[in-house]
Design an enzyme around this catalytic site. Structure first.
Site, mmCIF file in Angstrom:
data_model
loop_
_atom_site.group_PDB
_atom_site.id
_atom_site.type_symbol
_atom_site.label_atom_id
_atom_site.label_comp_id
_atom_site.label_asym_id
_atom_site.label_seq_id
_atom_site.Cartn_x
_atom_site.Cartn_y
_atom_site.Cartn_z
ATOM 1 N N GLY A 1 26.893 50.018 36.442
ATOM 2 C CA GLY A 1 27.904 49.204 35.586
ATOM 3 C C GLY A 1 27.433 48.667 34.434
ATOM 4 N N GLU B 1 23.358 42.330 34.207
ATOM 5 C CA GLU B 1 24.371 42.777 35.186
ATOM 6 C C GLU B 1 25.543 43.019 34.368
ATOM 7 O OE1 GLU B 1 25.638 44.117 37.682
ATOM 8 O OE2 GLU B 1 24.718 43.427 39.459
ATOM 9 N N ASP C 1 30.311 38.568 40.605
ATOM 10 C CA ASP C 1 31.621 38.498 41.514
ATOM 11 C C ASP C 1 31.326 37.532 42.616
ATOM 12 O OD1 ASP C 1 34.279 39.351 41.889
ATOM 13 O OD2 ASP C 1 33.627 40.851 43.169
ATOM 14 N N ASP D 1 33.709 50.129 36.917
ATOM 15 C CA ASP D 1 34.734 51.298 37.254
ATOM 16 C C ASP D 1 35.848 50.866 38.428
ATOM 17 O OD1 ASP D 1 32.633 50.916 39.419
ATOM 18 O OD2 ASP D 1 33.461 52.582 40.222
HETATM 19 P P1 IMP Z 1 29.228 41.327 43.720
HETATM 20 O O1 IMP Z 1 30.306 40.994 44.301
HETATM 21 O O2 IMP Z 1 28.759 40.003 42.710
HETATM 22 O O3 IMP Z 1 28.056 41.571 44.419
HETATM 23 O O4 IMP Z 1 29.439 42.595 42.880
HETATM 24 C C1 IMP Z 1 29.011 43.774 43.129
HETATM 25 C C2 IMP Z 1 29.559 44.863 42.216
HETATM 26 O O5 IMP Z 1 30.882 45.074 42.376
HETATM 27 C C3 IMP Z 1 29.436 44.494 40.818
HETATM 28 O O6 IMP Z 1 27.938 44.827 40.141
HETATM 29 C C4 IMP Z 1 30.308 45.560 40.188
HETATM 30 O O7 IMP Z 1 29.844 46.889 40.116
HETATM 31 C C5 IMP Z 1 31.450 45.617 41.250
HETATM 32 N N1 IMP Z 1 32.660 44.546 40.657
HETATM 33 C C6 IMP Z 1 32.841 43.451 41.023
HETATM 34 N N2 IMP Z 1 33.991 43.174 40.598
HETATM 35 C C7 IMP Z 1 34.378 44.030 39.851
HETATM 36 C C8 IMP Z 1 35.396 44.441 38.938
HETATM 37 O O8 IMP Z 1 36.516 43.498 38.843
HETATM 38 N N3 IMP Z 1 35.658 45.450 38.532
HETATM 39 C C9 IMP Z 1 34.877 46.657 38.587
HETATM 40 N N4 IMP Z 1 33.523 46.455 39.521
HETATM 41 C C10 IMP Z 1 33.533 45.194 39.918
HETATM 42 MG MG MG Z 2 30.835 49.212 40.794
#
Ligand code: IMP
Ligand code: MG
Length: 178
Positions: free
Chosen positions: A42, A96, A100, A158
């Site tokens: 990403g 990053e 999220d 994505d």
């Molecule tokens: P985490 O939930 O902070 O561990 O995020 C994990 C991964 O989920 C991120 O690095 C993104 O690749 C993907 N991600 C989280 N939110 C979104 C979104 O709104 N759109 C697309 N990918 C997302």
């Molecule tokens: Mg992703």
């Protein structure tokens, strides 16, 4: 056909912010020869634009991590590709796309900390604070944009591996999920 309901962040807004972040980090890492570690996939757009704007000597490296389907904890993640540089004693900044739940950055941070860097910071382009897992202890040191709790695509992000190449960040139409 792209199914974008709304452009959340335009190409110009993103480029302006990336320039500001690179300027700030360049000033703070003067003489430190930092290593910028991008978390694939990403981060690709942000990473390329960011490092082009960095004005101090630096190195770049990449990690690729995976979570098992439906994972909600950092315990369900693994390193698919590790960094190739020796980070011991180095000043490292993780880049990053989005913070999220925070699970993947928590995992990445701990993994890189075990390599004994002199310092370790986090720079994220997007932050979605409403989604945060309360068990996550890391937080970004540098943030581009705080965004609402919407699923966004483009500029590296994505949905089912599509939309990464868009130069802006947009919100998908609901029918795109069906
Ligand atoms: P985490 O939930 O902070 O561990 O995020 C994990 C991964 O989920 C991120 O690095 C993104 O690749 C993907 N991600 C989280 N939110 C979104 C979104 O709104 N759109 C697309 N990918 C997302
Ligand atoms: Mg992703």
């Amino acid at each position: 056909m792209h199914q974008i309901k709304e452009v959340l962040l335009s190409e110009a807004q993103i480029q302006q912010k990336v320039m500001e972040l690179a300027g700030q980090i360049s000033r703070e890492y003067e003489g430190k020869d930092p290593v910028f570690v991008g978390v694939l996939k990403g981060v690709v757009m942000f990473f390329g634009d960011f490092v082009k704007r960095v004005t101090v000597p630096c190195q770049i490296d990449f990690m690729w991590i995976s979570s098992y389907q439906g994972s909600t904890t950092t315990g369900n993640m693994c390193v698919r590709k590790d960094v190739s540089a020796d980070l011991k004693g180095r000043h490292v900044v993780i880049l990053e796309d989005i913070f999220d739940t925070g699970n993947s950055l928590e995992f990445t941070y701990k993994h890189l900390l075990s390599k004994e860097p002199a310092s370790l910071k986090i720079c994220t382009l997007l932050d979605k604070p409403e989604r945060r897992n309360p068990a996550v202890t890391v937080k970004p040191d540098y943030t581009g944009f705080v965004i609402p709790n919407e699923f966004v695509v483009g500029y590296g992000l994505d949905f089912n591996e599509h939309y990464r190449n868009l130069p802006f960040v947009g919100i998908l139409k609901p029918e795109a999920y069906q």
